[in-house]
Structures are given as C-alpha cells and as structure tokens.
Design an enzyme around this catalytic site. Sequence first.
Site, PDB file in Angstrom:
ATOM      1  CB  SER A 291      -0.976   0.042   1.164  1.00 39.64           C
ATOM      2  OG  SER A 291      -1.908   0.844   1.124  1.00 39.64           O
TER       3      SER A 291
ATOM      4  CG  ASP B  81      -6.892  -2.149  -3.631  1.00 44.95           C
ATOM      5  OD1 ASP B  81      -7.423  -1.429  -2.703  1.00 44.95           O
ATOM      6  OD2 ASP B  81      -5.608  -2.471  -3.640  1.00 44.95           O
TER       7      ASP B  81
ATOM      8  CG  HIS C 294      -5.626  -2.352  -0.082  1.00 46.06           C
ATOM      9  ND1 HIS C 294      -4.784  -1.878  -1.038  1.00 46.06           N
ATOM     10  CD2 HIS C 294      -5.066  -1.828   0.958  1.00 46.06           C
ATOM     11  CE1 HIS C 294      -4.197  -1.089  -0.642  1.00 46.06           C
ATOM     12  NE2 HIS C 294      -4.334  -0.757   0.745  1.00 46.06           N
TER      13      HIS C 294
END
Length: 318
Positions: free
Chosen positions: A131, A265, A294
């Site tokens: 991320s 996502d 995610h």
Amino acid sequence: MDDMVTDRRDEPQADFIYCHGAVTEVLKFGSCHLHSGHKVLFLIIPGNPGVVGFYRTFMQTIHGMFGYHHPVWAVSHAGHCVTPDSMDMVEDGSLAAEADVFGLNGQIEHKLAFLRKHVPRETSLVLVGHSIGCYIILEMMKRDPELKVIKAVMLFPTIERMAQTPQGKVMTPVLCHMRYVAYLPLFLLSLLPEGLKAGLIKLVFGGIHSLDHTVVQPTVGLLSGDCAANAMYMGGQEMRKVLERDNITIRKNLEKLIFYYGATDHWCPVQYYQDIKKDFPHGDIRLCENGFRHAFVLDAGKEVAKMVVEWISGDLRT
C-alpha cells in the site's frame, strides 16, 4: 530435534528503538544483527497503519521458503506501535515536531535513517512494500539512488491519486477534516480491558472466513490511542500528497520493480493498473487473479508470500 530447531527459527524477535527521533518496532526473522556475511536482507515497508505484527505470517513464510538463509525484517512506521513502558513516543519532542516524523515525508526519512544506522551499506536489499509502503519505497530509491536494491516488490500499491480512489473519496473528509472527532472514541476504546478489546476485534473480523489470528493482538495494540492517532495523521497527508505517479523513478528502476495490483481494490482501482501497464508495457506489472483483498495480511499472508518467493527466487540464485 529438527522440528524444535525449525520452530525456533520461525519465532521472530521484536526490538523497540528510537529512529529519526520516534519509537519504532522492528520485527525480525533470522539474524537480529547484520554483518558482512549477510549479503541479502528482506525489508518490509508496511501500509498504514504501519504495525509490523500484521506481517508476521507473511514474513515467516518468506523466511522459511528461502531456507532460513536470509533475514526478513519489518520496520514499523514511526509511532505506529505500542510504546514500551520504558520509552516515550518521541525521544525529543521539539526535534520530532520539526522533522514532522509522523507525517508522510517524515516516515520516508525515518526509513532511510533506519537503513543508515542498522543495515551495512554493502547489504543487498529486497524491499517489499504494501500500500503506502510502495510509495515510500519509490521515494527511498529516488532520494538514495545508491541503495543496493535487488528487487522492490510493490503489493497493492497506492502510488498515485489516492484521494480520487473510491476509498479515498470516503476517507479524505474523515482524515483531513474530521480526524479530531475520531480521537474521543479512540481514547474511550483505549480504556477498555485488553480482553474486551480482543473480543471486539474478533467480532469485527468475524466475517473473514480464513482470518489469520496472529493479526488480532497487533490490532489490539492499534487501539492504544496514540498509535491510531499517528496513523490517521499520516493518512491525512497521504490524501493530500500522493498525487501523480513518479514515472521518472519507476523508469530508472523498472527492471528492479514488480507491481501487483488488486482486481477489486478500492484504494487502487483496476484503471490504475491499466494506466501503468500502458505507460510501462515492458514492466513486471501484474493483476491479482486470486481475489486477494487490499489488506491481504488479514487472511492471505501465506499465499501472497509464496507468490513473492516465486517471483524473485531467480534474482537470489548465486
């Protein structure tokens, strides 16, 4: 006897240090101190919240699949950990404020400071970002081009236009304008007994069929108050500062980069995958075909780790 040795190797060590002026947790599988004999280090740069305990199963799997040869470390974001009783959140309040260590830029400098102090310059790195950790890795490679990066694996990368994503549109007002409103319920949650917190978290995660139960305790720690507040502060800056994709840094390091986008996502839509694939047709850019979320650490840490090992095994053969 062999099983006992394996079990011991699979147990990590958690160290708490001051880095860039703020308390930091480092989770370590394998050697806890690097020397010239350690040619490769896997370093995990987490998402937000940057709690290293979330990555335990992921790290353990990588460590074991490479035959316990390479240390696998994860460094928390500054202030994204439960502070030990013997330590304060910051070493020097004025310096931490000046460096904005809990902000996005401060977190990037925090990782570079960690490498300078704790990793020998000659050590080759396999960087694994998740991320916002992917954005941080690109910035690290940009600011210190001499880093000996073998590969940088970008899992569910939030490296552009975060506020424009479906999740970003929901979270931007919360993180940028209503953050202080959330502090009171966080403070009240922090007062609950640990057992009750754990029970609430299991209730929230109850819909996840294959929940990795090692994530429960780190989530309890996240409800300590300061940790969650620091995560929200960083998140607000992400919405404001993660704008255009850094194509220059990507182009310079393309052969070292692997991107893995989620198919569902809400932090980085499939359109972002299609855009980067179009801009870099020769890059190693993949779209998830396994339905991983995610926050893959909640239920697919082992499966994602196995994929990462498969992708990079050829680069580590001597």
